[in-house]
Write an enzyme that holds these catalytic residues in place. Structure first.
Site, PDB file in Angstrom:
ATOM      1  N   HIS A  36      20.062  -2.545  -1.178  1.00  0.00           N
ATOM      2  CA  HIS A  36      19.880  -3.072  -2.520  1.00  0.00           C
ATOM      3  C   HIS A  36      18.463  -3.589  -2.713  1.00  0.00           C
ATOM      4  O   HIS A  36      18.020  -4.489  -2.015  1.00  0.00           O
ATOM      5  CB  HIS A  36      20.886  -4.198  -2.764  1.00  0.00           C
ATOM      6  CG  HIS A  36      20.851  -4.769  -4.137  1.00  0.00           C
ATOM      7  ND1 HIS A  36      19.725  -5.302  -4.711  1.00  0.00           N
ATOM      8  CD2 HIS A  36      21.814  -4.898  -5.074  1.00  0.00           C
ATOM      9  CE1 HIS A  36      20.010  -5.739  -5.917  1.00  0.00           C
ATOM     10  NE2 HIS A  36      21.260  -5.506  -6.166  1.00  0.00           N
ATOM     11  N   HIS A 145      21.834 -11.253  -2.690  1.00  0.00           N
ATOM     12  CA  HIS A 145      21.165 -10.242  -3.491  1.00  0.00           C
ATOM     13  C   HIS A 145      19.700 -10.179  -3.091  1.00  0.00           C
ATOM     14  O   HIS A 145      19.009 -11.200  -3.134  1.00  0.00           O
ATOM     15  CB  HIS A 145      21.232 -10.617  -4.981  1.00  0.00           C
ATOM     16  CG  HIS A 145      22.149  -9.752  -5.756  1.00  0.00           C
ATOM     17  ND1 HIS A 145      23.485 -10.007  -5.856  1.00  0.00           N
ATOM     18  CD2 HIS A 145      21.920  -8.612  -6.461  1.00  0.00           C
ATOM     19  CE1 HIS A 145      24.048  -9.060  -6.599  1.00  0.00           C
ATOM     20  NE2 HIS A 145      23.126  -8.206  -6.976  1.00  0.00           N
ATOM     21  N   SER A 196      22.813 -15.205  -5.361  1.00  0.00           N
ATOM     22  CA  SER A 196      21.382 -15.098  -5.653  1.00  0.00           C
ATOM     23  C   SER A 196      20.554 -15.763  -4.553  1.00  0.00           C
ATOM     24  O   SER A 196      20.961 -16.780  -3.994  1.00  0.00           O
ATOM     25  CB  SER A 196      21.082 -15.790  -6.979  1.00  0.00           C
ATOM     26  OG  SER A 196      19.690 -15.938  -7.157  1.00  0.00           O
ATOM     27  N   GLU A 382      29.462  -3.907  -5.796  1.00  0.00           N
ATOM     28  CA  GLU A 382      29.027  -5.215  -5.324  1.00  0.00           C
ATOM     29  C   GLU A 382      30.150  -6.226  -5.507  1.00  0.00           C
ATOM     30  O   GLU A 382      30.308  -6.782  -6.586  1.00  0.00           O
ATOM     31  CB  GLU A 382      27.784  -5.649  -6.119  1.00  0.00           C
ATOM     32  CG  GLU A 382      26.714  -4.567  -6.147  1.00  0.00           C
ATOM     33  CD  GLU A 382      25.498  -4.959  -6.978  1.00  0.00           C
ATOM     34  OE1 GLU A 382      25.026  -6.095  -6.829  1.00  0.00           O
ATOM     35  OE2 GLU A 382      25.024  -4.130  -7.758  1.00  0.00           O
ATOM     36  N   TYR A 421      29.993  -4.102 -10.364  1.00  0.00           N
ATOM     37  CA  TYR A 421      30.548  -5.276  -9.699  1.00  0.00           C
ATOM     38  C   TYR A 421      32.047  -5.169  -9.482  1.00  0.00           C
ATOM     39  O   TYR A 421      32.753  -4.513 -10.236  1.00  0.00           O
ATOM     40  CB  TYR A 421      30.241  -6.524 -10.527  1.00  0.00           C
ATOM     41  CG  TYR A 421      28.769  -6.814 -10.554  1.00  0.00           C
ATOM     42  CD1 TYR A 421      28.171  -7.466  -9.484  1.00  0.00           C
ATOM     43  CD2 TYR A 421      27.969  -6.381 -11.600  1.00  0.00           C
ATOM     44  CE1 TYR A 421      26.809  -7.703  -9.474  1.00  0.00           C
ATOM     45  CE2 TYR A 421      26.600  -6.617 -11.595  1.00  0.00           C
ATOM     46  CZ  TYR A 421      26.033  -7.277 -10.539  1.00  0.00           C
ATOM     47  OH  TYR A 421      24.698  -7.508 -10.524  1.00  0.00           O
ATOM     48  N   ASP A 528       0.871   0.992   4.951  1.00  0.00           N
ATOM     49  CA  ASP A 528       1.352   0.523   3.641  1.00  0.00           C
ATOM     50  C   ASP A 528       2.688  -0.206   3.717  1.00  0.00           C
ATOM     51  O   ASP A 528       3.159  -0.742   2.714  1.00  0.00           O
ATOM     52  CB  ASP A 528       1.391   1.665   2.613  1.00  0.00           C
ATOM     53  CG  ASP A 528       2.316   2.804   3.013  1.00  0.00           C
ATOM     54  OD1 ASP A 528       3.026   2.675   4.033  1.00  0.00           O
ATOM     55  OD2 ASP A 528       2.330   3.828   2.304  1.00  0.00           O
ATOM     56  N   SER A 530       3.042  -2.692   5.878  1.00  0.00           N
ATOM     57  CA  SER A 530       2.717  -4.031   6.378  1.00  0.00           C
ATOM     58  C   SER A 530       2.861  -5.050   5.252  1.00  0.00           C
ATOM     59  O   SER A 530       2.508  -4.769   4.108  1.00  0.00           O
ATOM     60  CB  SER A 530       1.274  -4.081   6.884  1.00  0.00           C
ATOM     61  OG  SER A 530       1.103  -3.204   7.959  1.00  0.00           O
ATOM     62  N   THR A 533      -0.445  -5.847   3.245  1.00  0.00           N
ATOM     63  CA  THR A 533      -1.158  -4.901   2.382  1.00  0.00           C
ATOM     64  C   THR A 533      -0.391  -4.623   1.089  1.00  0.00           C
ATOM     65  O   THR A 533       0.839  -4.689   1.060  1.00  0.00           O
ATOM     66  CB  THR A 533      -1.382  -3.550   3.084  1.00  0.00           C
ATOM     67  OG1 THR A 533      -0.109  -2.992   3.444  1.00  0.00           O
ATOM     68  CG2 THR A 533      -2.237  -3.707   4.327  1.00  0.00           C
TER      69      THR A 533
END
Ligand SMILES: *[C@@H]1O[C@H](CO)[C@@H](O)[C@H](O)[C@H]1NC(C)=O
Ligand SMILES: *[C@@H]1O[C@H](CO)[C@@H](O)[C@H](O)[C@H]1NC(C)=O
Ligand SMILES: *[C@@H]1O[C@H](CO)[C@@H](O)[C@H](O)[C@H]1NC(C)=O
Ligand SMILES: *[C@@H]1O[C@H](CO)[C@@H](O)[C@H](O)[C@H]1NC(C)=O
Ligand SMILES: *[C@@H]1O[C@H](CO)[C@@H](O)[C@H](O)[C@H]1NC(C)=O
Ligand SMILES: *[C@@H]1O[C@H](CO)[C@@H](O)[C@H](O)[C@H]1NC(C)=O
Ligand SMILES: *[C@@H]1O[C@H](CO)[C@@H](O)[C@H](O)[C@H]1NC(C)=O
Ligand SMILES: *[C@@H]1O[C@H](CO)[C@@H](O)[C@H](O)[C@H]1NC(C)=O
Ligand SMILES: *[C@@H]1O[C@H](CO)[C@@H](O)[C@H](O)[C@H]1NC(C)=O
Ligand SMILES: *[C@@H]1O[C@H](CO)[C@@H](O)[C@H](O)[C@H]1NC(C)=O
EC number: 3.5.1.23
Length: 596
Positions: A36, A145, A196, A382, A421, A528, A530, A533
């Site tokens: 997700h 989430h 959340s 979910e 959901y 890219d 990492s 960065t």
């Protein structure tokens, strides 16, 4: 509500695996479970509702994701070896809040009293080692989430659980770049429907006051102003803090895991036509499911990402304005669907919409894997905290009736296909989306595949450069020197990053390289993936674009001489010829990292 799987995706992955491995990998024993993120490429679903935001189905995104999944299964297969699995559980504190607390309160008091919190804090870790006890990897389930990054983010990002994987793998694969090295750490999703990571809770972004109320409503500006805040100074910092909290617990649980999982492995899978399931409620009453539909609350979004159209969460009355637009454009819901979904007012009767092809799946997967005393219940969608608890208990009881006591059940959410959901009956009365149930297992009806998919509304454009420049040229150079803690930044003449997805699943768009004096060579220290960065693509007019690469220089960075490189592909098309993708690269001038 965005995730990472679709029927078509699993079907293509299986097709590719069958070409290579025959009957070894099957519908029954392969589960695709999304972690997700709201910050990923879109356009890989065959159902219209899930490709609206990406303006249609993208063959390139779809094939790229299939390639990546098959490649990772291939790598796992080639590295198979005998080993042992240990399980451990523990509570993660300070990483979640319930984002629909008023819905949760609809569940019976006697049931709520059995739990100490309105979220499941327990994390389960499976530790895998070889016969010599050498680390191989882990899978872990925890309900949160991954929406620490808010909806202003345009970077492709695997959010807080991606950060946990990154940290764990960096720790175990010392000296390797992200995505390389043998150790794999997977952080899978569970009953996160109402959970959340934005633990400071909902606040009105215009006035700062709390909007922790039934409708997530702000006195000025309504629902669109109500957003939950993470603990950090910005969304990157929040992602890091939540990720780090989960990582610390996962590491602790992994290190001391000692309960070994022994016993056989088995798997079962079934497709269920969810429009037509009869559920036995009690000895006298049954109920029937019906076609899917999305309510007004769906358009409201959540406190982790509002819908933007001023819809209100928890709406049990429709909005005459949007309802009339809906009736004229997309058709009115049938009385049968309206009655079935009550009390939820229907915004989009997606189960009754079939142009250009169906909007919502009717047939969904249910799947279960058992590994000794561990049960992995793979459900689409979910589940909320409480529906997950009920499902775990129901599965446990079912095992007990066949004489298998004390099974540990984990809910693996977002598996195989996406169905929004899964709420309890009581929660559904006030807010959330479609309810769901699990039936017993025959093969079930095969889902349909559509050959004519909704194609992108935007056509592919040829890349162009400003006059007298070429792809990869530096537009804004790096400074000659940076101190630790600063951000090095370079801008290049760019091309659409999607071009690089044509056939490269292990492409990096950038490297940060350090000059090694002893070998007189540039050594790659970041790619890219990492955390340090960031790669930004700025699209201009008539095919021109710029790329900005940032390196957030960590305080622990070794001093020395560095450079930043950019790797891209430009799309070129001669009249009436097929497009070709030409690789190019660019590099900054070398710069020093110094101490203040
Ligand atoms: C959203 O709705 C609220 C209350 O109904 C109202 O105060 C606000 O002005 C509306 N916002 C917009 C952008 O329409
Ligand atoms: C998202 O996070 C950024 C900080 O990273 C903040 O500036 C912005 O206001 C946030 N947006 C919302 C809608 O919360
Ligand atoms: C699901 O069941 C309904 C009702 O029996 C049927 O009309 C529909 O065609 C089925 N869906 C699919 C995709 O087979
Ligand atoms: C069975 O369920 C129905 C519908 O919820 C309810 O009205 C009825 O009282 C229940 N009967 C029993 C025996 O529990
Ligand atoms: C749906 O129900 C309403 C109210 O009972 C009725 O007026 C309408 O004709 C019905 N529509 C259909 C298509 O049956
Ligand atoms: C199940 O677990 C309980 C409590 O942990 C224990 O007392 C019981 O002996 C276990 N039963 C079986 C069959 O393993
Ligand atoms: C499901 O279980 C019921 C009751 O045990 C049985 O009658 C039915 O045939 C089973 N259905 C399938 C599809 O196996
Ligand atoms: C591009 O190069 C040509 C030849 O050197 C020159 O005449 C022209 O002015 C340059 N154009 C721009 C925009 O720099
Ligand atoms: C490399 O070594 C040379 C000679 O010893 C020295 O002058 C130079 O500063 C060194 N460069 C770096 C990047 O350390
Ligand atoms: C790219 O950079 C150039 C030079 O700074 C600037 O003029 C141009 O507007 C930029 N284009 C985009 C699409 O950002």
């Amino acid at each position: 509500w965005c995730s990472r799987k679709s029927h078509a995706l699993k079907s293509w992955v299986l097709r590719r695996l069958q070409n290579q491995y025959g009957d070894l990998y099957t519908q029954e024993n392969v589960v695709l479970s999304g972690t997700h993120t709201h910050s990923g490429p879109a356009g890989y679903f065959q159902y219209t509702i899930f490709v609206l935001s990406s303006e249609g189905f993208s063959r390139r995104t779809f094939e790229f994701i299939v390639d990546g999944i098959v490649k990772s299964i291939d790598m796992a297969h080639r590295n198979l070896k005998p080993g042992r699995i240990f399980v451990n559980k523990g509570n993660v504190e300070g990483a979640q809040i319930n984002r629909s607390p008023y819905s949760y309160l609809q569940n019976p008091l006697s049931e709520r009293n059995r739990y100490s919190a309105n979220t499941d804090k327990e994390m389960l870790v499976l530790k895998m080692v070889d016969l010599n006890g050498e680390d191989l990897g882990l899978i872990s389930w925890f309900a949160v989430h991954p929406v620490s990054m808010n909806n202003t983010n345009h970077l492709v990002n695997s959010d807080n659980v991606g950060y946990v994987s990154y940290m764990f793998e960096q720790e175990k694969n010392k000296g390797e770049l992200p995505g390389q090295g043998p150790f794999v750490a997977a952080f899978a999703s569970s009953n996160l429907g109402d959970v959340s990571p934005n633990i400071l809770g909902p606040h009105c972004i215009n006035t700062g006051e709390s909007c922790d109320n039934f409708n997530s409503f702000c006195p000025i500006g309504g629902s669109d102003m109500c957003m939950a805040a993470g603990p950090g100074k910005d969304m990157f910092d929040s992602t890091r803090i939540i990720g780090d909290t989960i990582y610390q617990k996962a590491k602790e649980l992994y290190d001391i895991a000692s309960q070994e999982i022994l016993g056989p492995l088995s798997a079962a899978h079934q497709w269920v036509n969810m429009t037509d399931v009869t559920v036995q409620l009690n000895s006298t009453h049954t109920a029937k499911t019906c076609k899917p539909a999305l309510g007004h609350s769906f358009a409201a979004g959540t406190i982790d990402g509002v819908g933007g159209l001023n819809f209100t969460q928890g709406a049990t009355e429709g909005d005459p304005f949007w309802d009339s637009i809906r009736d004229q454009l997309l058709g009115e819901p049938s009385n049968e669907t309206k009655d079935c979904h009550k009390p939820k007012p229907i915004l989009l009767s997606t189960g009754e919409m079939s142009r250009p092809h169906p909007w919502h799946p009717e047939i969904v997967d249910v799947q279960i894997i058992t590994l000794g005393s561990l049960v992995i219940a793979a459900v689409p969608g979910e589940p909320t905290t409480m529906s997950g608890r009920r499902l775990r208990e129901a599965i446990q009881k079912e095992f007990e009736t066949s004489g298998r006591q004390n099974m540990t059940v984990v809910i693996a959410g977002l598996c195989n296909v996406y169905t929004h959901y899964i709420a309890t009956y009581e929660e559904y009365q006030v807010s959330l989306e479609a309810p769901d149930t699990v039936a017993n297992l025959s093969r079930g009806p095969e889902p349909p595949f559509f050959s004519q998919l909704m194609l992108p509304l935007t056509s592919n454009q040829v890349d162009r450069t400003p006059e007298n420049t070429t792809f990869g040229d530096v537009l804004h150079p790096a400074k000659p020197e940076y101190q630790r803690g600063e951000v090095a930044e370079v801008m290049f003449v760019g091309a659409n990053p999607k071009n690089s997805a044509e056939n490269l699943t292990d492409h990096t768009f950038l490297t940060v390289e350090k000059y090694e004096n002893t070998s007189a060579m540039w050594q790659i220290v970041h790619n890219d993936a990492s955390w340090d960065t960031r790669f930004y693509w700025h699209k201009g007019s008539s095919g021109q674009s710029n790329v900005t690469i940032e390196w957030h220089i960590a305080g622990t960075t070794p001093l020395g001489l560095y450079r930043i490189r950019y790797f891209g592909h430009n799309r070129k098309q001669n009249f009436l010829q097929p497009a070709v993708f030409l690789p190019f690269q660019g590099a900054s001038a070398p710069f020093w990292v110094t101490i203040k």
